[in-house]
Design a protein around this motif. Structure first.
Motif, PDB file in Angstrom:
ATOM      1  N   ASP A  11       0.821  -1.205   0.000  1.00 59.94           N
ATOM      2  CA  ASP A  11       0.000   0.000   0.000  1.00 59.94           C
ATOM      3  C   ASP A  11       0.860   1.262   0.000  1.00 59.94           C
ATOM      4  OD1 ASP A  11      -2.812  -1.156   0.611  1.00 59.94           O
ATOM      5  OD2 ASP A  11      -1.538  -2.051   2.138  1.00 59.94           O
ATOM      6  N   TRP A  12       0.220   2.357  -0.401  1.00 61.77           N
ATOM      7  CA  TRP A  12       0.748   3.697  -0.172  1.00 61.77           C
ATOM      8  C   TRP A  12      -0.128   4.375   0.877  1.00 61.77           C
ATOM      9  CZ3 TRP A  12       1.430   3.777  -6.006  1.00 61.77           C
ATOM     10  CH2 TRP A  12       2.798   3.711  -6.357  1.00 61.77           C
ATOM     11  N   PHE A  13       0.491   4.838   1.959  1.00 65.87           N
ATOM     12  CA  PHE A  13      -0.194   5.595   3.003  1.00 65.87           C
ATOM     13  C   PHE A  13       0.197   7.063   2.889  1.00 65.87           C
ATOM     14  CE2 PHE A  13      -0.648   1.401   4.726  1.00 65.87           C
ATOM     15  CZ  PHE A  13      -1.748   1.443   5.563  1.00 65.87           C
ATOM     16  N   ARG A  14      -0.789   7.927   2.967  1.00 67.74           N
ATOM     17  CA  ARG A  14      -0.470   9.353   2.916  1.00 67.74           C
ATOM     18  C   ARG A  14       0.143   9.805   4.245  1.00 67.74           C
ATOM     19  NH1 ARG A  14      -4.979  12.337   5.059  1.00 67.74           N
ATOM     20  NH2 ARG A  14      -6.896  11.089   5.224  1.00 67.74           N
ATOM     21  N   PHE A  15       1.078  10.723   4.180  1.00 69.63           N
ATOM     22  CA  PHE A  15       1.794  11.170   5.382  1.00 69.63           C
ATOM     23  C   PHE A  15       2.260  12.609   5.215  1.00 69.63           C
ATOM     24  CE2 PHE A  15       5.314  10.024   2.607  1.00 69.63           C
ATOM     25  CZ  PHE A  15       6.245  11.018   2.872  1.00 69.63           C
ATOM     26  N   LYS A  16       2.645  13.185   6.342  1.00 66.51           N
ATOM     27  CA  LYS A  16       3.373  14.452   6.361  1.00 66.51           C
ATOM     28  C   LYS A  16       4.587  14.287   7.271  1.00 66.51           C
ATOM     29  CE  LYS A  16      -0.482  17.522   5.268  1.00 66.51           C
ATOM     30  NZ  LYS A  16      -1.293  18.714   5.656  1.00 66.51           N
ATOM     31  N   SER A  21      -6.996   6.956   3.741  1.00 64.59           N
ATOM     32  CA  SER A  21      -5.647   7.092   4.297  1.00 64.59           C
ATOM     33  C   SER A  21      -4.623   6.286   3.521  1.00 64.59           C
ATOM     34  CB  SER A  21      -5.638   6.654   5.765  1.00 64.59           C
ATOM     35  OG  SER A  21      -6.084   5.312   5.888  1.00 64.59           O
ATOM     36  N   CYS A  22      -5.084   5.284   2.735  1.00 64.25           N
ATOM     37  CA  CYS A  22      -4.144   4.491   1.946  1.00 64.25           C
ATOM     38  C   CYS A  22      -4.845   3.905   0.729  1.00 64.25           C
ATOM     39  CB  CYS A  22      -3.538   3.364   2.784  1.00 64.25           C
ATOM     40  SG  CYS A  22      -4.701   2.055   3.237  1.00 64.25           S
ATOM     41  N   MET A  23      -4.038   3.502  -0.244  1.00 63.08           N
ATOM     42  CA  MET A  23      -4.533   2.772  -1.412  1.00 63.08           C
ATOM     43  C   MET A  23      -3.474   1.772  -1.839  1.00 63.08           C
ATOM     44  SD  MET A  23      -6.767   5.215  -3.955  1.00 63.08           S
ATOM     45  CE  MET A  23      -7.342   3.744  -4.827  1.00 63.08           C
ATOM     46  N   ARG A  24      -3.918   0.704  -2.485  1.00 62.17           N
ATOM     47  CA  ARG A  24      -2.986  -0.273  -3.030  1.00 62.17           C
ATOM     48  C   ARG A  24      -2.094   0.383  -4.099  1.00 62.17           C
ATOM     49  NH1 ARG A  24      -3.060  -4.131   0.750  1.00 62.17           N
ATOM     50  NH2 ARG A  24      -4.649  -5.734   0.490  1.00 62.17           N
ATOM     51  N   TYR A  45       7.211   8.345  -1.654  1.00 59.62           N
ATOM     52  CA  TYR A  45       7.324   9.617  -2.375  1.00 59.62           C
ATOM     53  C   TYR A  45       7.117  10.801  -1.446  1.00 59.62           C
ATOM     54  CZ  TYR A  45       7.181   7.292  -6.927  1.00 59.62           C
ATOM     55  OH  TYR A  45       7.478   6.514  -8.013  1.00 59.62           O
ATOM     56  N   LEU A  46       8.085  11.702  -1.444  1.00 59.58           N
ATOM     57  CA  LEU A  46       7.863  13.006  -0.848  1.00 59.58           C
ATOM     58  C   LEU A  46       6.978  13.816  -1.780  1.00 59.58           C
ATOM     59  CD1 LEU A  46      11.459  13.811   0.449  1.00 59.58           C
ATOM     60  CD2 LEU A  46       9.452  13.247   1.838  1.00 59.58           C
ATOM     61  N   LEU A  47       6.354  14.857  -1.239  1.00 61.81           N
ATOM     62  CA  LEU A  47       5.361  15.616  -2.000  1.00 61.81           C
ATOM     63  C   LEU A  47       5.884  16.103  -3.342  1.00 61.81           C
ATOM     64  CD1 LEU A  47       2.655  17.060  -2.353  1.00 61.81           C
ATOM     65  CD2 LEU A  47       3.596  18.951  -0.990  1.00 61.81           C
ATOM     66  N   LYS A 104      -1.010  18.375   0.463  1.00 69.63           N
ATOM     67  CA  LYS A 104       0.421  18.391   0.846  1.00 69.63           C
ATOM     68  C   LYS A 104       0.880  17.116   1.539  1.00 69.63           C
ATOM     69  CE  LYS A 104       0.483  22.581  -0.751  1.00 69.63           C
ATOM     70  NZ  LYS A 104       0.994  22.809  -2.117  1.00 69.63           N
ATOM     71  N   PHE A 105       0.369  15.979   1.076  1.00 68.23           N
ATOM     72  CA  PHE A 105       0.826  14.701   1.607  1.00 68.23           C
ATOM     73  C   PHE A 105       1.852  14.065   0.673  1.00 68.23           C
ATOM     74  CE2 PHE A 105      -3.435  14.920   3.567  1.00 68.23           C
ATOM     75  CZ  PHE A 105      -3.111  14.626   4.900  1.00 68.23           C
TER      76      PHE A 105
END
Length: 290
Positions: free
Chosen positions: A4-9, A89-92, A114-116, A283-284
């Motif tokens: 998965d990819w989880f969004r973050f800051k 909050s996440c997607m495959r 990935y950074l923004l 901005k994630f």
């Protein structure tokens, strides 16, 4: 378990240079662990070796990286993220990494955090490629991927068909004595194997890297495939249900346009692009998690 990819800051006062180093360590370890295509089913030692060499570095880099990031809290009662309720909050990762419309090299290298600033550029790269594919700009290259994907399925088809025919030799049932079935089985056992081809894993590779006699290989493959499908159908028509192979036209894309259109028949990719776009607007970055 999936990828998965989880969004973050980033957490406040985080050392960005350290984050970038950890992202690269995580990416290299993960890409080396899984790679493009694996023979884990045939060589059990291969996974054990890769796990010893690459899994532990991936886990270590991921743990250190994760400690520097902030992720949305999850509200179990509402079934959504606390910060933005209508943004998952996440997607495959699979709309990119398992979508054969993208070049193989991209699909491996895109398994990363990935950074923004890089995510925004990456989204543009993905969307530009899809727009160009829809505009028929990469047909010559995509025909290589199409043939490669077809051959992988074809190899599996042949293996199942021939192994089933061989296994049936040990049976002494009445249906085994059918002369038509025996003739069909002999034809199956005499079928020549097919081999997968080497393709240009990156569209930037020169056309000179394309395999010799590609056009004739392309034609011969699909002519042979049609013959094998008919032989499979003949086998299934004479055999008991438990011995049917059930590999017909619906297992394949029998022409190039059908192959291309299959990637746009559902909205999975557009949903993914929309999610990434909204992540960028808020901005994630995206954290790779396995």
């Amino acid at each position: 378990m999936g990828i998965d990819w989880f969004r973050f800051k980033l957490k406040d006062n985080t050392d960005i240079s350290l984050v970038k180093k950890l992202i690269e360590r995580q990416a290299i370890s993960f890409q080396s662990l899984w790679g493009w295509s694996s023979n884990f089913d045939k060589d059990k030692n291969l996974y054990s070796l890769l796990e010893k060499i690459h899994l532990q570095p991936y886990i270590k880099a991921s743990k250190e990286l994760k400690s520097l990031l902030e992720f949305p809290e999850w509200n179990e009662e509402k079934g959504c993220a606390e910060d933005i309720s209508d943004l998952h909050s996440c997607m495959r990762v699979y709309p990119i990494t398992r979508w054969a419309i993208f070049p193989p090299l991209w699909r491996v290298l895109d398994c990363r955090t990935y950074l923004l600033e890089k995510l925004e550029k990456q989204l543009d790269k993905w969307q530009t490629w899809i727009a160009e594919v829809k505009n028929n700009q990469h047909d010559e290259y995509l025909q290589e991927i199409y043939l490669y994907e077809t051959l992988n399925t074809f190899i599996c088809h042949l293996n199942i068909l021939q192994s089933t025919a061989i296994a049936s030799l040990d049976k002494n049932n009445n249906w085994q004595k059918n002369s038509e079935l025996q003739t069909i089985r002999q034809k199956i056992l005499e079928l020549p194997q097919v081999e997968c081809i080497q393709i240009r894993v990156d569209p930037q590779q020169p056309i000179s890297d394309k395999i010799d006699n590609f056009d004739s290989t392309y034609r011969q493959t699909f002519n042979y495939l049609k013959d094998v499908i008919e032989l499979t159908r003949a086998w299934d028509s004479k055999i008991n249900d438990g011995w049917k192979v059930d590999y017909y036209e619906d297992r394949y894309y029998l022409n190039f346009e059908e192959f291309k259109e299959s990637f746009f028949d559902n909205d999975w990719l557009e949903i993914f692009f929309d999610w990434v776009d909204r992540c960028c607007k808020y901005k994630f970055g995206l954290y790779l998690d396995y």
